[in-house]
Scaffold this motif. Sequence first.
Motif: not given
Length: 520
Positions: A395-401, A425-428, A451-452
């Motif tokens: 999930t997006p909150d994980m450090e590995c992400y 993708v755009n929130k990364n 897409i950004e």
Amino acid sequence: FGIASSQFSSTAAAETSSWRNRNSLRIPNLIGGKFVDSQSSESVDVINPATQEVVSQIPLTTQEEFKSAVSAARDTFPSWRNTPITTRQRIMFKFQDLIRKNMDKLAQNITTEQGKTLKDAQGDVFRGLEVVEHACGMATLQMGEYVSNVSNGIDTYSIREPLGVCAGICPFNFPAMIPLWMFPVAVTCGNTFVLKPSEKDPGASMILAELAIEAGLPDGVLNVVHGTHDIVNAICDDDDIKAISFVGSNTAGMHIYARGSAKGKRVQSNMGAKNHGIVLPDANVDATLNALVAAGFGAAGQRCMALSTVVFVGDSKSWEEKLVERAKSLKVNAGIHPDADLGPVISKQAKERICRLVQSGVDSGARLVLDGRDIVVPGYEQGNFVGPTVLSDVTPDMECYKEEIFGPVLICMQADSLDEAISIVNKNKYGNGAAIFTTSGAAARKFQTEIEAGQVGINVPIPVPLPFFSFTGSKASFAGDLNFYGKAGVQFYTQIKTVTQQWKDLPSGISLAMPTSQKS
Ligand code: NAD
């Protein structure tokens, strides 16, 4: 670093013999056309990541030596910029020929120092070679503009002129391609150059520098200095250096961007990435899975355009099992073995970091569906190997992400719709590249529009542009406004001068009003 001393140019014989007598492992700097040993007592070992063997050492070049490299570049600039552009191009023609002839030597060196497979190392050289080929047409690329009769008898034209001394600071992951993104374009535009290779694999840069001299690049046009942070800071601070090209991590890249810009330099900074591949259920299953495996694990995941994150949309989630099967079938071995699909990662520290990030994913609830952390390669027990690893339900909150892992680790996520996938993708924070796999033109077009990311692939997993386009990373993956190679690359290494000329209808009286082309 794979070059016998006799292969250095004869003018450099005296300088090279002295360093070879003292310490045969030590790599010289290239200053003013001569390979000279550094007087520094400090070195960094260049280590074969498959064996831990010390291949060579780079010196921590002294400030005086650095300054003499910059002075050589500065003093050579006036004559080099006045060398006909056709002559400069012809040197690139010869250079590309020599690179082709030395492809195996370069690839061998890259595999020894960097670890990637020989085939991949050839690709590293080839993608750089294409930039040299492009630079062979510099006269057209550097053309100015002309408008005649902007006013009575007055013409205006603009010229793209070189900047002066430019510098390049390189990462470890493409030891040939990335130096070749930099100096061939810069010097063919008429600049002189100071290159700082990665301290982890400087050999390819040295071979390329030697070939550039053999191709006819005059003494002082290309200089090479070795070192780490101190030399990088010296490059940022030096008043004679007008522009810096950097490729590497965000920590170094943002530091160099800030420090170099504060000194009034142009800086182009290509940095880290977290590239996503969105998979729609209508995609071609086999082609998509093959692309994901190749782009996720090729070069042991150490490409800035590696596809490190897959977002399965809807039912495509069920393909994950097949993806894992294909990843399992990859052969991990030292890069010199023809059967190797992926080699080691660059260092023990890199392996530790990769394993730590994988563990952090597990600790925060991800499923480790393929674990390559404990792999042992027979005959290479000391190598920094990490086998293909797949983390699912990330999930997006994980450090590995959130962190760039830069290893053979594929992260799998899920989304219910294309909109949700695009939003992930755009929130990364990174924006180097992103790809979509689909058979729907409408979905692909929506993706391309919304897409950004700087480089977008449609059923193409690693969309690294060829040199007539530019490498266009965005968001936290790039700082600056003119990208590497392509039109932007030429613009980066040149400045515009606009000339207005009048040869007839010269003014007869004095007018203090602002000149205009209006009829009175
Ligand atoms: P790195 O930043 O550690 O090193 C790059 C260069 O910067 C080296 O020459 C090094 O000596 C110097 N350096 C490192 N830290 C420094 C500091 N604190 N101060 C001054 N100089 C410093 O990068 P790396 O590990 O060699 O390369 C991997 C990174 O490069 C990854 O993040 C990858 O995504 C990125 N990369 C990006 C692109 C791109 O085009 N966006 C291409 C290749 C690699």
